[in-house]
Design a protein around this motif. Structure first.
Motif, short mmCIF file in Angstrom:
data_model
loop_
_atom_site.label_atom_id
_atom_site.label_comp_id
_atom_site.label_asym_id
_atom_site.label_seq_id
_atom_site.Cartn_x
_atom_site.Cartn_y
_atom_site.Cartn_z
N GLN A 1 6.52 -6.65 0.19
CA GLN A 1 7.03 -5.87 -0.94
C GLN A 1 6.23 -4.57 -1.07
N VAL A 2 6.93 -3.52 -1.42
CA VAL A 2 6.30 -2.20 -1.55
C VAL A 2 6.20 -1.83 -3.01
N GLN A 3 5.06 -1.29 -3.40
CA GLN A 3 4.87 -0.79 -4.76
C GLN A 3 4.65 0.73 -4.69
N VAL A 4 5.19 1.40 -5.68
CA VAL A 4 5.06 2.86 -5.78
C VAL A 4 4.59 3.19 -7.18
N VAL A 5 3.49 3.90 -7.29
CA VAL A 5 2.90 4.20 -8.59
C VAL A 5 2.63 5.69 -8.71
N GLU A 6 3.20 6.28 -9.76
CA GLU A 6 2.99 7.70 -10.04
C GLU A 6 1.83 7.90 -11.01
N SER A 7 1.23 9.06 -10.96
CA SER A 7 0.21 9.44 -11.93
C SER A 7 0.19 10.96 -12.05
N GLY A 8 -0.43 11.43 -13.13
CA GLY A 8 -0.63 12.86 -13.30
C GLY A 8 0.25 13.54 -14.33
N GLY A 9 1.15 12.80 -14.94
CA GLY A 9 1.99 13.41 -15.96
C GLY A 9 1.22 13.71 -17.23
N GLY A 10 1.87 14.39 -18.16
CA GLY A 10 1.23 14.70 -19.42
C GLY A 10 1.90 15.83 -20.15
N LEU A 11 1.20 16.33 -21.14
CA LEU A 11 1.69 17.44 -21.96
C LEU A 11 0.98 18.72 -21.53
N VAL A 12 1.76 19.77 -21.31
CA VAL A 12 1.19 21.03 -20.86
C VAL A 12 1.98 22.19 -21.46
N GLN A 13 1.32 23.31 -21.65
CA GLN A 13 2.00 24.48 -22.19
C GLN A 13 2.79 25.20 -21.11
N ALA A 14 3.83 25.86 -21.52
CA ALA A 14 4.64 26.63 -20.58
C ALA A 14 3.77 27.65 -19.85
N GLY A 15 4.05 27.79 -18.56
CA GLY A 15 3.29 28.70 -17.73
C GLY A 15 2.11 28.08 -17.02
N ARG A 16 1.73 26.90 -17.45
CA ARG A 16 0.59 26.21 -16.85
C ARG A 16 1.05 25.36 -15.67
N SER B 1 0.87 12.76 -8.56
CA SER B 1 0.55 12.00 -7.36
C SER B 1 1.37 10.72 -7.35
N CYS B 2 1.61 10.22 -6.16
CA CYS B 2 2.37 9.00 -6.00
C CYS B 2 1.83 8.24 -4.80
N ALA B 3 1.38 7.03 -5.04
CA ALA B 3 0.80 6.23 -3.97
C ALA B 3 1.66 5.00 -3.71
N ALA B 4 1.92 4.76 -2.45
CA ALA B 4 2.67 3.58 -2.04
C ALA B 4 1.70 2.55 -1.45
N SER B 5 1.96 1.29 -1.75
CA SER B 5 1.11 0.22 -1.23
C SER B 5 1.95 -1.01 -0.98
N GLY B 6 1.35 -1.99 -0.34
CA GLY B 6 2.07 -3.22 -0.07
C GLY B 6 2.45 -3.34 1.39
N SER B 7 3.57 -3.97 1.64
CA SER B 7 4.02 -4.25 3.01
C SER B 7 4.74 -3.03 3.57
N ILE B 8 3.95 -2.04 3.94
CA ILE B 8 4.50 -0.79 4.46
C ILE B 8 4.34 -0.77 5.97
N PHE B 9 5.44 -0.68 6.67
CA PHE B 9 5.37 -0.59 8.13
C PHE B 9 5.57 0.84 8.59
N SER B 10 6.45 1.52 7.94
CA SER B 10 6.61 2.94 8.22
C SER B 10 7.32 3.59 7.04
N ILE B 11 7.00 4.84 6.82
CA ILE B 11 7.62 5.61 5.74
C ILE B 11 8.32 6.80 6.35
N ASN B 12 9.54 7.00 5.97
CA ASN B 12 10.28 8.18 6.41
C ASN B 12 10.10 9.27 5.36
N ALA B 13 11.12 9.56 4.62
CA ALA B 13 11.01 10.60 3.60
C ALA B 13 10.30 10.08 2.35
#
Length: 115
Positions: free
Chosen positions: A1-16, A21-33
């Protein structure tokens, strides 16, 4: 089984800037796109950016020139550098990875851009 976890979101002002980031883990044999989509309240999910195994990237029209996608194949990680953020970029951002047989989505990370 593959897990995908995002991080880095939040509140920011316009212009900033913000970097997701997104990390995949688990039973990964190959990743395409690998890629990112987003969904704003009341709107359909739209493609933000995608990157192939060889590094070729494509972007949604609304983010071209402002967002950059990159990947670290050794660590099964994909990044989204978001510059010159606008209030209309406010959405939940979802990461996905494509293995030979399926697409796996993360649970999403909220990005809110204030004016």
């Amino acid at each position: 089984q593959v897990q995908v976890v995002e991080s880095g979101g939040g509140l920011v002002q316009a212009g900033r800037s913000l970097r997701l980031s997104c990390a995949a883990s688990g039973s990964i044999f190959s990743i395409n796109a690998m890629g990112w989509s987003r969904q704003a309240p009341g709107k359909q999910r739209e493609l933000v950016a995608a990157i192939g195994s060889g590094g070729t990237a494509n972007y949604g029209d609304s983010v071209k020139g402002r967002f950059t996608i990159s990947r670290d194949n050794a660590n099964n990680t994909v990044y989204l550098q978001m510059n010159s953020l606008k209030p209309e970029d406010t959405a939940v951002y979802y990461c996905y990875i494509d293995s030979p047989m399926m697409r796996t989505w993360g649970q999403g990370t909220q990005v809110t851009v204030s004016s």
